[in-house]
Motif scaffolding. Structure first.
Motif, PDB file in Angstrom:
ATOM      1  N   SER A   4      -6.931 -41.736 -24.338  1.00 35.96           N
ATOM      2  CA  SER A   4      -6.222 -42.978 -24.591  1.00 35.96           C
ATOM      3  C   SER A   4      -4.806 -42.832 -24.057  1.00 35.96           C
ATOM      4  O   SER A   4      -4.151 -41.817 -24.309  1.00 35.96           O
ATOM      5  CB  SER A   4      -6.196 -43.253 -26.098  1.00 35.96           C
ATOM      6  N   VAL A   5      -4.350 -43.822 -23.310  1.00 33.42           N
ATOM      7  CA  VAL A   5      -2.985 -43.820 -22.781  1.00 33.42           C
ATOM      8  C   VAL A   5      -2.330 -45.142 -23.169  1.00 33.42           C
ATOM      9  O   VAL A   5      -2.796 -46.209 -22.799  1.00 33.42           O
ATOM     10  CB  VAL A   5      -2.954 -43.661 -21.247  1.00 33.42           C
ATOM     11  N   LYS A   6      -1.264 -45.035 -23.944  1.00 36.35           N
ATOM     12  CA  LYS A   6      -0.499 -46.216 -24.355  1.00 36.35           C
ATOM     13  C   LYS A   6       0.870 -46.122 -23.685  1.00 36.35           C
ATOM     14  O   LYS A   6       1.518 -45.080 -23.732  1.00 36.35           O
ATOM     15  CB  LYS A   6      -0.362 -46.233 -25.879  1.00 36.35           C
ATOM     16  N   ILE A   7       1.306 -47.209 -23.077  1.00 30.48           N
ATOM     17  CA  ILE A   7       2.590 -47.210 -22.367  1.00 30.48           C
ATOM     18  C   ILE A   7       3.592 -48.071 -23.123  1.00 30.48           C
ATOM     19  O   ILE A   7       3.327 -49.238 -23.414  1.00 30.48           O
ATOM     20  CB  ILE A   7       2.428 -47.741 -20.927  1.00 30.48           C
ATOM     21  N   ASN A   8       4.734 -47.465 -23.443  1.00 34.54           N
ATOM     22  CA  ASN A   8       5.848 -48.195 -24.051  1.00 34.54           C
ATOM     23  C   ASN A   8       6.971 -48.224 -23.025  1.00 34.54           C
ATOM     24  O   ASN A   8       7.379 -47.176 -22.516  1.00 34.54           O
ATOM     25  CB  ASN A   8       6.325 -47.491 -25.330  1.00 34.54           C
ATOM     26  N   LYS A  14      10.093 -45.158 -19.554  1.00 32.97           N
ATOM     27  CA  LYS A  14       8.668 -45.426 -19.765  1.00 32.97           C
ATOM     28  C   LYS A  14       8.096 -44.239 -20.541  1.00 32.97           C
ATOM     29  O   LYS A  14       8.258 -43.098 -20.123  1.00 32.97           O
ATOM     30  CB  LYS A  14       7.906 -45.561 -18.444  1.00 32.97           C
ATOM     31  N   VAL A  15       7.447 -44.518 -21.669  1.00 34.06           N
ATOM     32  CA  VAL A  15       6.845 -43.457 -22.476  1.00 34.06           C
ATOM     33  C   VAL A  15       5.333 -43.650 -22.496  1.00 34.06           C
ATOM     34  O   VAL A  15       4.852 -44.707 -22.905  1.00 34.06           O
ATOM     35  CB  VAL A  15       7.405 -43.442 -23.914  1.00 34.06           C
ATOM     36  N   LEU A  34      -0.106 -43.128 -14.917  1.00 39.56           N
ATOM     37  CA  LEU A  34       1.152 -42.413 -14.697  1.00 39.56           C
ATOM     38  C   LEU A  34       1.778 -42.674 -13.328  1.00 39.56           C
ATOM     39  O   LEU A  34       2.981 -42.940 -13.224  1.00 39.56           O
ATOM     40  CB  LEU A  34       0.903 -40.911 -14.889  1.00 39.56           C
ATOM     41  N   MET A  35       0.993 -42.603 -12.273  1.00 35.81           N
ATOM     42  CA  MET A  35       1.552 -42.616 -10.925  1.00 35.81           C
ATOM     43  C   MET A  35       2.330 -43.886 -10.553  1.00 35.81           C
ATOM     44  O   MET A  35       3.384 -43.777  -9.931  1.00 35.81           O
ATOM     45  CB  MET A  35       0.464 -42.304  -9.893  1.00 35.81           C
ATOM     46  N   PRO A  36       1.885 -45.086 -10.921  1.00 41.43           N
ATOM     47  CA  PRO A  36       2.693 -46.265 -10.572  1.00 41.43           C
ATOM     48  C   PRO A  36       4.097 -46.215 -11.195  1.00 41.43           C
ATOM     49  O   PRO A  36       5.061 -46.671 -10.583  1.00 41.43           O
ATOM     50  CB  PRO A  36       1.887 -47.438 -11.136  1.00 41.43           C
ATOM     51  N   LEU A  37       4.204 -45.644 -12.392  1.00 41.36           N
ATOM     52  CA  LEU A  37       5.508 -45.542 -13.046  1.00 41.36           C
ATOM     53  C   LEU A  37       6.389 -44.511 -12.344  1.00 41.36           C
ATOM     54  O   LEU A  37       7.601 -44.697 -12.215  1.00 41.36           O
ATOM     55  CB  LEU A  37       5.329 -45.168 -14.519  1.00 41.36           C
ATOM     56  N   GLU A  72       9.906 -37.445  -4.453  1.00 36.80           N
ATOM     57  CA  GLU A  72       9.932 -38.342  -3.291  1.00 36.80           C
ATOM     58  C   GLU A  72      10.516 -39.706  -3.628  1.00 36.80           C
ATOM     59  O   GLU A  72      11.181 -40.327  -2.809  1.00 36.80           O
ATOM     60  CB  GLU A  72       8.508 -38.521  -2.743  1.00 36.80           C
ATOM     61  N   SER A  73      10.270 -40.187  -4.850  1.00 41.62           N
ATOM     62  CA  SER A  73      10.669 -41.556  -5.200  1.00 41.62           C
ATOM     63  C   SER A  73      12.018 -41.642  -5.907  1.00 41.62           C
ATOM     64  O   SER A  73      12.557 -42.733  -6.075  1.00 41.62           O
ATOM     65  CB  SER A  73       9.604 -42.197  -6.097  1.00 41.62           C
TER      66      SER A  73
END
Length: 110
Positions: A4-8, A14-15, A34-37, A72-73
């Motif tokens: 389960s991955v919850k994004i706050n 971003k957590v 994870l990667m888009p963030l 890189e970003s």
């Protein structure tokens, strides 16, 4: 076990609260979250692993990719609340020296 991955999100912080097991079956789901963030410049991404009791090398691969992409970003990511057994994998591989790990939860079956 499922993952389960919850994004706050709060501005550039971003957590990701991750729970379950990170293995060959669940790592793609973690990477997809994870990667888009990480790709967004200036983001501070924290991955909370408090409820992750097991991780295999596939999980390490996700975090190595995240580290490379963050450099890189121009974003930054940290791991926090890493269980002792999971942290041990980072130690053995030397990744604990190059990935920012904020807190390790010791105890139990290490």
């Amino acid at each position: 076990m499922n993952l389960s991955v919850k994004i706050n999100e709060d501005s550039n912080l971003k957590v990701l609260e991750v729970s379950g097991e990170i293995d060959a079956y669940t790592a793609p789901e973690l990477k997809e979250s994870l990667m888009p963030l990480i790709r967004e410049s200036g983001n501070q991404v924290e991955v909370d692993l408090e409820d992750v009791q097991y991780m295999d090398s596939t999980g390490l691969g996700v975090f190595v990719s995240a580290l490379k992409t963050s450099k890189e970003s121009g974003s930054h990511f940290t791991l926090k609340n890493v269980q002792g057994r999971v942290y041990r994998i980072f130690e053995i591989t030397g990744l604990s020296e190059i990935i920012d790990i904020k807190a390790v939860i010791r105890g139990g079956n290490e």
